[in-house]
Design an enzyme around this catalytic site. Structure first.
Site: not given
Ligand SMILES: *Cc1c(COP(=O)(O)O)cnc(C)c1O
Length: 409
Positions: A228, A270-271, A308, A338-339, A366
């Site tokens: 996050g 982290p993603g 997003r 078309c949206e 994402y």
């Molecule tokens: C999506 C997710 C993340 C990553 O969130 P980011 O905002 O991309 O860092 C981490 N843990 C879990 C369980 C998630 O579902």
């Protein structure tokens, strides 16, 4: 900004316009150097504790990216059997993969446990099933919902009281009772607060709640604080201060370990933080419409490739890389779907002409993983630039791909 700030725009010396000519437009391009830098930043910030990074791979499941992660010592957090399988194809051992489901069929959990992954149990019924099925023969982790609201948008908050994710911290007694009843081996506590969290405060708050809760679990090896972290969306944007966060959380964590009597591992998932800034979606301008109310730039992409902005209002900085020195003008940048399909409203860009290539920044997380074939459009190709070399890591789709699952041709 990762695409070199000044004209001519390049990624590791490679001209992205050339790439769109070679591989077609639109095109996703990832900069491996940025991923390496972001992972190192996190590792450096938490150098004082036993920290592990688990890439939340729903952000980007290209196998080349997963392999790069593996190479730099980053493990995986997955949310489905499909992601788990991709992790294994990328060379991960199942033991390096955590499965963090959200209300899935228990058979998926069985599959994950049996393959050797560790599961984050996210409900009391699943905890009971886990106990009945495995007793103390398999370890698990528990996803706690700390009831803290934080994140960049209500749609990406996951830890407030109303969130569907995890077991409420208020049910601690029930959790402990269940563990006792079935002698369940809980080796980790997990929480994930949400996405785009800028300040250190919410992270510290949930860390406090989780560590306080952890005192009730005698066999822990892992504290998992989720992901996050906020990334930079435009030049000068405030982001999570990783050094500050590292210092504060490490200190709190070390104190906890002393009290607990054992050194635990601290995990993050982290993603976005790892891949968002590494990625660009390059699109081409189909039409410029000078409407009396607004100027519209119609590009050869849409919510089918990058949803997003339409889904939760995310900001993507846009560069006109074909005409960077053009006269500034204001545009709505829209797709061909078309949206409702608006990438940016009233955005100042150097004059956009038909055929100009635009770069959408922060498209590494994402982006393609949330893409679809809506309007029977093909998904774009993906290119990874690493060690100065551009490699096609996913080809563009074809009509055949669109028809592959339809019967009755
Ligand atoms: C999506 C997710 C993340 C990553 O969130 P980011 O905002 O991309 O860092 C981490 N843990 C879990 C369980 C998630 O579902």
């Amino acid at each position: 900004m990762q695409l070199s700030d000044h004209y001519p725009y390049s990624i590791q010396g490679i001209d992205p316009i050339q790439l769109t000519k070679q591989y077609g437009s639109p095109l996703y391009v990832y900069d491996g150097a940025t991923i390496r830098r972001k992972a190192a930043e996190l590792q450096y910030a938490f150098a004082g504790v036993n920290m592990k990074i688990k890439f939340a791979c729903k952000a980007n499941t290209n196998l080349a990216i997963l392999r790069l992660m593996r190479e730099i010592g980053v493990e995986l957090d997955v949310v489905s059997p499909g992601e788990l399988e991709m992790g294994k194809i990328a060379g991960y051992d199942a033991s390096q993969i955590t499965f963090t489901p959200s209300g899935v069929d228990f058979e998926e959990v069985r599959e994950a446990v049996e393959t050797g992954a560790i599961v984050n149990v996210d409900s009391l019924p699943l905890l009971e099933w886990f106990g009945q099925t495995y007793g103390n023969s398999k370890p698990c982790m528990i996803r706690i919902k700390p009831n803290v609201a934080a994140g960049g948008h209500t749609k990406i908050m996951t830890a407030h009281a109303d969130s569907k994710f995890g077991i409420s911290v208020l049910l601690l007694d029930e959790i402990l009772e269940m563990i006792k009843k079935y002698d369940i081996k809980v080796i980790g506590l997990h929480q994930h607060t949400g996405s785009d969290i800028k300040d250190a405060e919410p992270f510290l708050k949930v860390a406090d709640i989780l560590l306080e809760t952890a005192k009730h679990f005698p066999d822990l090896q892992i504290i998992d604080l989720g992901g996050g972290f906020k990334v930079s969306y435009l030049p000068g944007d405030a982001i999570t201060d990783m050094d500050l966060l590292g210092k504060k959380i490490s200190k709190r964590f070390r104190t906890f370990c002393e009290e607990y009597g054992r050194d635990l591992q601290l995990w993050f998932e982290p993603g976005k933080f790892l891949v968002s800034e590494s990625g660009f979606l390059f699109v081409t301008t189909n039409v410029v419409k000078e409407d009396p109310a607004r100027n519209f730039v119609h590009v050869d992409s849409g919510l089918n490739h990058l949803i997003r902005p339409m889904m939760y209002g995310s900001y993507h900085h846009i560069l006109n890389i074909s005409n960077p020195k053009g006269e500034p003008k204001h545009y709505n940048v829209v797709g061909y779907i078309c949206e409702t399909d608006t990438f940016a409203t009233d955005r100042e860009l150097p004059e956009v002409r038909q055929g100009d290539v635009l770069a959408f920044l922060n498209a590494g997380a994402y982006g393609l993983t949330m893409s679809s074939n809506y309007n029977a459009r093909f998904r774009p190709a993906e290119v990874l630039i690493d060690n100065g070399e551009a490699k096609l890591v996913r080809r563009r789709e074809t009509m055949e791909d669109l028809l592959r699952t339809q019967t009755g041709l």
